[in-house]
Design an enzyme around this catalytic site. Sequence first.
Site, PDB file in Angstrom:
ATOM      1  N   HIS A 146       6.266  -1.693  -0.088  1.00 51.51           N
ATOM      2  CA  HIS A 146       5.968  -2.303   1.217  1.00 51.51           C
ATOM      3  C   HIS A 146       7.113  -3.139   1.783  1.00 51.51           C
ATOM      4  O   HIS A 146       6.898  -4.195   2.378  1.00 51.51           O
ATOM      5  CB  HIS A 146       4.720  -3.160   1.115  1.00 51.51           C
ATOM      6  CG  HIS A 146       3.438  -2.388   1.005  1.00 51.51           C
ATOM      7  ND1 HIS A 146       3.313  -1.084   1.419  1.00 51.51           N
ATOM      8  CD2 HIS A 146       2.205  -2.752   0.515  1.00 51.51           C
ATOM      9  CE1 HIS A 146       2.066  -0.677   1.196  1.00 51.51           C
ATOM     10  NE2 HIS A 146       1.387  -1.655   0.653  1.00 51.51           N
ATOM     11  N   HIS A 217      -1.579  -2.770   7.725  1.00 54.64           N
ATOM     12  CA  HIS A 217      -2.294  -2.900   6.451  1.00 54.64           C
ATOM     13  C   HIS A 217      -3.534  -3.772   6.600  1.00 54.64           C
ATOM     14  O   HIS A 217      -3.714  -4.746   5.865  1.00 54.64           O
ATOM     15  CB  HIS A 217      -1.367  -3.465   5.384  1.00 54.64           C
ATOM     16  CG  HIS A 217      -1.717  -3.060   3.982  1.00 54.64           C
ATOM     17  ND1 HIS A 217      -3.022  -2.989   3.523  1.00 54.64           N
ATOM     18  CD2 HIS A 217      -0.932  -2.702   2.930  1.00 54.64           C
ATOM     19  CE1 HIS A 217      -3.018  -2.619   2.256  1.00 54.64           C
ATOM     20  NE2 HIS A 217      -1.756  -2.423   1.869  1.00 54.64           N
ATOM     21  N   GLU A 357      -4.070   3.393   5.628  1.00 53.77           N
ATOM     22  CA  GLU A 357      -2.712   3.121   6.080  1.00 53.77           C
ATOM     23  C   GLU A 357      -2.054   4.448   6.479  1.00 53.77           C
ATOM     24  O   GLU A 357      -1.673   5.234   5.607  1.00 53.77           O
ATOM     25  CB  GLU A 357      -1.916   2.452   4.962  1.00 53.77           C
ATOM     26  CG  GLU A 357      -2.542   1.188   4.423  1.00 53.77           C
ATOM     27  CD  GLU A 357      -2.126   0.924   2.997  1.00 53.77           C
ATOM     28  OE1 GLU A 357      -0.913   0.688   2.763  1.00 53.77           O
ATOM     29  OE2 GLU A 357      -2.998   0.960   2.104  1.00 53.77           O
TER      30      GLU A 357
END
Length: 394
Positions: A146, A217, A357
Amino acid sequence: MRSFKGLGLTVAAVFFVMSCKEKVKEKSETVKPDTLMKLKTTLNPTDFVDTVEGDSVRFYTLRNANEIEIAFTNYGQRLLSLHVPDKNGKFEDVVLGYATLKEFVEKRNYYGAIIGRYGNRIGKGNFIIGANRYDLVKNNGENHLHGGTKGFESVVWSVDSFDDNSITFSRVSPDMEEGYPGNLKSEVTYELTNDNALKIKYKATTDKPTVVNLTNHSFFNLKGEGNGDITDHVVMINADAYTPVDDGLIPTGKIDGVEGTPFDFRTPKTIGRDIDSDFGQLKIGKGYDHNYVINDLPKNAEGLKLAATVTEPASGRTMEVYTSEPGVQFYTGNFMNGSDIGKTGKSYPFRGSFCFETQHYPDSPNKPEFPSTLLKPGEVYETTTVYKFGVVEN
């Protein structure tokens, strides 16, 4: 400081929405005491008025004609609350998060945030472009997750425009931030439509070849944040295949069919029906934490592919996910354990939320057989995702 009578809001709270960076296109006519009085969020806006590393952080709300309300902060471009009605017209906040900016800064969670430069994992924390190898920050064992230890979720974004129904954030990620090459200019617009859809448009350009994979997210619970687990939600995922992973949750490079496995959501079923099956991939992720390969059809009127649908039977709330992306990560809160206390004082239990996502596949920079995430100078990265909310029709 003096409060407005009957509102419990300080003078500062009336003006914080207007007081953004100089780039903001102020619409002061929408910022009035009677507007603030109608806020559905339980959050105190003044708890999100501060500076982080010298940059101003503020609180923003979007509303549509059906009284759906979404609250944002420009810290991590986070979606803080999302109030939608159930079948009886009762509004509930259906996304997880914290009550204050301070908690978001200190606890470093991904709740509601933009993820970048690269959503999901990059194996071994490195990739090669041409003759150059780039070593990224390793923040997930031996892998990169991420965007690194200080990804897009942990920085303050500029607000370029803001009105009742939309907000646009932007930022330039400098060359070699977290190990990524190129100055990446990103722009993200959130639009709340009157057919109860949250449309997210991502755009990025670079001055050096780089990789990019942006996503949102948000952690959803259609019963309401903190209201138990999500195993009773009924899910359909429009995918004939998924990408299996190794023990580090890095795709193996294979694309496996879902037929005959617990990963088959083509016919709607509850999240909990097969989640604890004796199946190797589920044991690795402690549940679903996998990328699905979205089918090309059906599409909505804008040409976006249907990725998934969710229904919460008791409330009747529904959510549809549409995207231009080739994949979607389905995550079922497998690493939640009840220790996190949310914005209304409730603990977030094991499997207390789900995420969809939308994305290119994890580790695509190291998997040439996957859709490419390479962005070159002169090219424009553009992608759109829609989360559309409704209720079950009787």
